[in-house]
Write an enzyme that holds these catalytic residues in place. Structure first.
Site, PDB file in Angstrom:
ATOM      1  N   LYS A 211     -13.520  22.059  -2.309  1.00 45.55           N
ATOM      2  CA  LYS A 211     -14.599  21.611  -1.438  1.00 45.55           C
ATOM      3  C   LYS A 211     -15.110  22.763  -0.579  1.00 45.55           C
ATOM      4  CE  LYS A 211     -12.926  16.845  -0.727  1.00 45.55           C
ATOM      5  NZ  LYS A 211     -14.111  16.119  -1.203  1.00 45.55           N
TER       6      LYS A 211
ATOM      7  N   ARG B 203      -9.271   8.426  -7.842  1.00 38.43           N
ATOM      8  CA  ARG B 203      -9.215   7.487  -8.974  1.00 38.43           C
ATOM      9  C   ARG B 203      -8.057   7.822  -9.905  1.00 38.43           C
ATOM     10  NH1 ARG B 203     -15.194   9.182 -10.578  1.00 38.43           N
ATOM     11  NH2 ARG B 203     -15.159   9.539  -8.314  1.00 38.43           N
TER      12      ARG B 203
HETATM   13  N1  BES Z   1     -11.929  11.934  -0.624  1.00 42.39           N
HETATM   14  C1  BES Z   1     -13.163  12.185  -1.278  1.00 42.39           C
HETATM   15  C2  BES Z   1     -14.271  11.224  -0.857  1.00 42.39           C
HETATM   16  C3  BES Z   1     -14.713  11.314   0.573  1.00 42.39           C
HETATM   17  C4  BES Z   1     -15.802  12.085   0.907  1.00 42.39           C
HETATM   18  C5  BES Z   1     -14.090  10.572   1.554  1.00 42.39           C
HETATM   19  C6  BES Z   1     -16.218  12.137   2.213  1.00 42.39           C
HETATM   20  C7  BES Z   1     -14.513  10.637   2.872  1.00 42.39           C
HETATM   21  C8  BES Z   1     -15.582  11.420   3.201  1.00 42.39           C
HETATM   22  C9  BES Z   1     -12.994  12.052  -2.791  1.00 42.39           C
HETATM   23  O1  BES Z   1     -11.757  12.439  -3.273  1.00 42.39           O
HETATM   24  C10 BES Z   1     -14.004  12.949  -3.417  1.00 42.39           C
HETATM   25  O2  BES Z   1     -13.880  14.134  -3.276  1.00 42.39           O
HETATM   26  N2  BES Z   1     -14.976  12.345  -4.119  1.00 42.39           N
HETATM   27  C11 BES Z   1     -15.980  13.087  -4.762  1.00 42.39           C
HETATM   28  C12 BES Z   1     -16.065  12.604  -6.199  1.00 42.39           C
HETATM   29  C13 BES Z   1     -16.937  13.457  -7.059  1.00 42.39           C
HETATM   30  C14 BES Z   1     -16.272  14.792  -7.326  1.00 42.39           C
HETATM   31  C15 BES Z   1     -17.180  12.731  -8.358  1.00 42.39           C
HETATM   32  C16 BES Z   1     -17.299  12.817  -4.048  1.00 42.39           C
HETATM   33  O3  BES Z   1     -17.548  11.692  -3.651  1.00 42.39           O
HETATM   34  O4  BES Z   1     -18.054  13.766  -3.877  1.00 42.39           O
HETATM   35 MN    MN Z   2     -11.639  14.495  -3.688  1.00 39.67          MN
END
Ligand code: BES
Ligand code: MN
Ligand code: ZN
Length: 500
Positions: A283, A357
């Site tokens: 990230k 997931r």
């Molecule tokens: N933990 C994150 C989602 C999240 C984002 C929670 C912001 C709280 C605040 C999750 O693991 C994630 O990174 N999701 C990605 C999925 C994508 C790579 C398909 C997302 O939502 O960007």
């Molecule tokens: Mn994630």
């Protein structure tokens, strides 16, 4: 921790630093407890109303000094707003705003206050529900996460709030409401504590330790399974996420058995990512610290099971929290790698940041192996759900209309907001892979829904509802029961769903 007491008597006669009464907008001559206090003060409240200084508008908080005419030093008049807009949710928020104001008024570092039961008078809301909402609002509104800092100079405490009820026939209801409200608010605050802890403190091992400690205190069965167990269970999807971290992964399993004669058991599966760097698909640095709260779903599940141990409803529930960090260590899963989940499904990892997931896949398989039905999962799963719903509501996605509606009804009653997203089968096409049974991401479009379709595969034919709480898991503002930091949502919805 603020103590909440219940007493039989006349509010104007009870000693306290501050006495809390209320007023609907437009009322010129208050009745009930507010009227009794007004008369004891020689009409000071009516006078302030006549002068236009107290209006009863929603959110208004006004202080009157009593100059010894009643034992309380000050009276706090809380505005209830318009009577037709008044609900239990407003009682909860009002109690939270009032509690913070009482704490701020302070005086001595420890203050105490008395209050009437907001809502149970001319508003005619059910007394027990009002008492519950007051206890919840007070304890939720006063929540602060102070584990890692010194107290500030002007930080007071509210030591005691005494609810004073004049009608002896209502006392039992008030006591029951306060008791249930306390258990629910303490559960939600426990979930907040877990999610607020930094990830260097709250490792998967520490999450399990705290869960175990809390379960033991209320007599609920607890197990924490290690990597070796996950290997025998063939949880390759969870292990694939854990591979990048030096912290050992844990699967937390909590069993509440309140109906031993019944084979029925509800499953709660919570995402327990104690920190989400994104893994190799790392990230950006900005706001990455928020990912310490990526176990909020798991924390809510743990807190809910602990609350069941105190409320003792006649039901059976298993809580399952796969817990690991998502780190980009040398052994980490790479994009393009193929993982094999517990049920044999193979998964092509397109993006290692779609890790929630992956761990829930094995969590759901395990819930099915344990015979759970229905299954609810709770996860900070996608940024996309907050694009869709903002911070007002969590997303609901399901394979079973009846269970979905039951969760919606529970959320409504508990004063938490959620909204369903459509699960049309065409969305699932985005998860098709050339090299495995499924891809772990379906691209940018409808990302909250494709994530849910991934989970749906592992729920099989078991009635299942997915609660995507990314977006409502933390707040940076304070109002009513909302405080800065972790929200503890959806603990109240889960408890209501299970106990109604
Ligand atoms: N933990 C994150 C989602 C999240 C984002 C929670 C912001 C709280 C605040 C999750 O693991 C994630 O990174 N999701 C990605 C999925 C994508 C790579 C398909 C997302 O939502 O960007
Ligand atoms: Mn994630
Ligand atoms: Zn995550």
């Amino acid at each position: 921790m603020t103590e909440i007491r219940v007493e039989h008597g006349d509010i104007q006669a009870v000693a306290a630093d501050t006495c809390v009464v209320n007023l609907f907008e437009g009322v010129k001559r208050p009745g009930g407890g507010t009227g009794a206090v007004d008369r004891a003060l020689g009409g000071a409240i009516s006078d302030a109303i006549a002068a236009g200084d107290i209006t009863g508008k929603w959110g208004e908080l006004r202080v009157i000094y009593t100059l010894g005419r009643i034992p309380a030093r000050r009276v706090l008049v809380a505005g209830l707003g318009k009577s037709r807009e008044f609900t239990l949710d407003r009682v909860r928020d009002l109690a939270a705003n009032v509690a913070r104001e009482l704490r701020r008024l302070g005086g001595p570092p420890q203050a105490d206050a008395t209050t009437i039961v907001h809502g149970a008078g001319i508003a005619q809301l059910p007394t027990e529900g009002c008492a519950e909402a007051i206890a919840e609002g007070t304890l939720l509104g006063l929540y602060r996460f102070t584990a890692h800092r010194k107290p500030k100079n002007d930080e007071h405490q509210l030591a005691v709030l005494t609810i004073v009820e004049r009608d002896a026939a209502k006392l039992d209801g008030v006591r029951r409401g306060v008791e249930r409200g306390r258990v629910i608010a303490e559960a939600q605050n426990f979930a907040r504590d877990l999610a607020n802890e930094p990830a260097n403190v709250l490792t998967p091992t520490e999450l399990a330790r705290r869960a175990g400690e809390a379960c033991q205190a209320v007599g609920v069965a607890f197990e924490a399974y290690d990597r070796g167990w996950m290997e025998t269970k063939l949880m390759g999807s969870l292990l694939g996420v854990a591979a990048g971290s030096h912290q050992p992964p844990v699967v937390i399993v909590i069993e509440y058995r309140g109906d031993p004669d019944s084979p029925r058991v509800t499953g709660l599966v919570g995402k327990g990512i104690t920190f989400d760097t994104g893994g190799i698909s790392i990230k950006p640095a900005e706001n990455m610290q928020e990912m310490k709260g990526d176990m909020a779903g798991g924390g809510a599940v743990i807190a809910t099971l602990v609350a069941l141990g105190r409320l003792k409803p006649r039901i059976n529930v298993i809580g399952i929290v796969p817990a690991t960090e998502n780190m980009p260590g040398g052994a980490a899963t790479r994009p393009g790698d193929v993982l094999r989940a517990m049920d044999g499904t193979t998964i092509e990892v397109i993006n290692t940041d779609a890790e929630g997931r992956l761990i829930l896949a094995d969590g759901l398989c395990y819930a099915r192996e344990r015979g759970c039905s229905p299954i609810l999962d709770v996860a900070t799963l996608t940024g996309a759900v907050s694009v869709a719903l903002g911070d007002l509501a969590f997303g609901l996605m399901s394979n079973h209309e009846g269970t979905l509606e039951a969760v919606r009804g529970a959320a409504e009653a508990a004063g938490e907001r959620c909204w369903p997203l459509p699960m049309w089968s065409e969305y699932a096409e985005q998860l098709k892979s050339e090299v495995a049974d499924l891809k772990n991401t379906g691209g940018r479009r409808a990302a909250a829904i494709t994530a849910a379709h991934f989970l749906k595969h592992f729920a099989g034919d078991t009635p299942w509802v997915h609660l995507d709480i990314a977006g409502v898991d933390t707040y940076d503002r304070e109002s009513g029961i909302t405080v800065k930091g972790a929200s503890g949502i959806p603990v109240r919805t889960l408890i209501e769903f299970l106990t109604r």
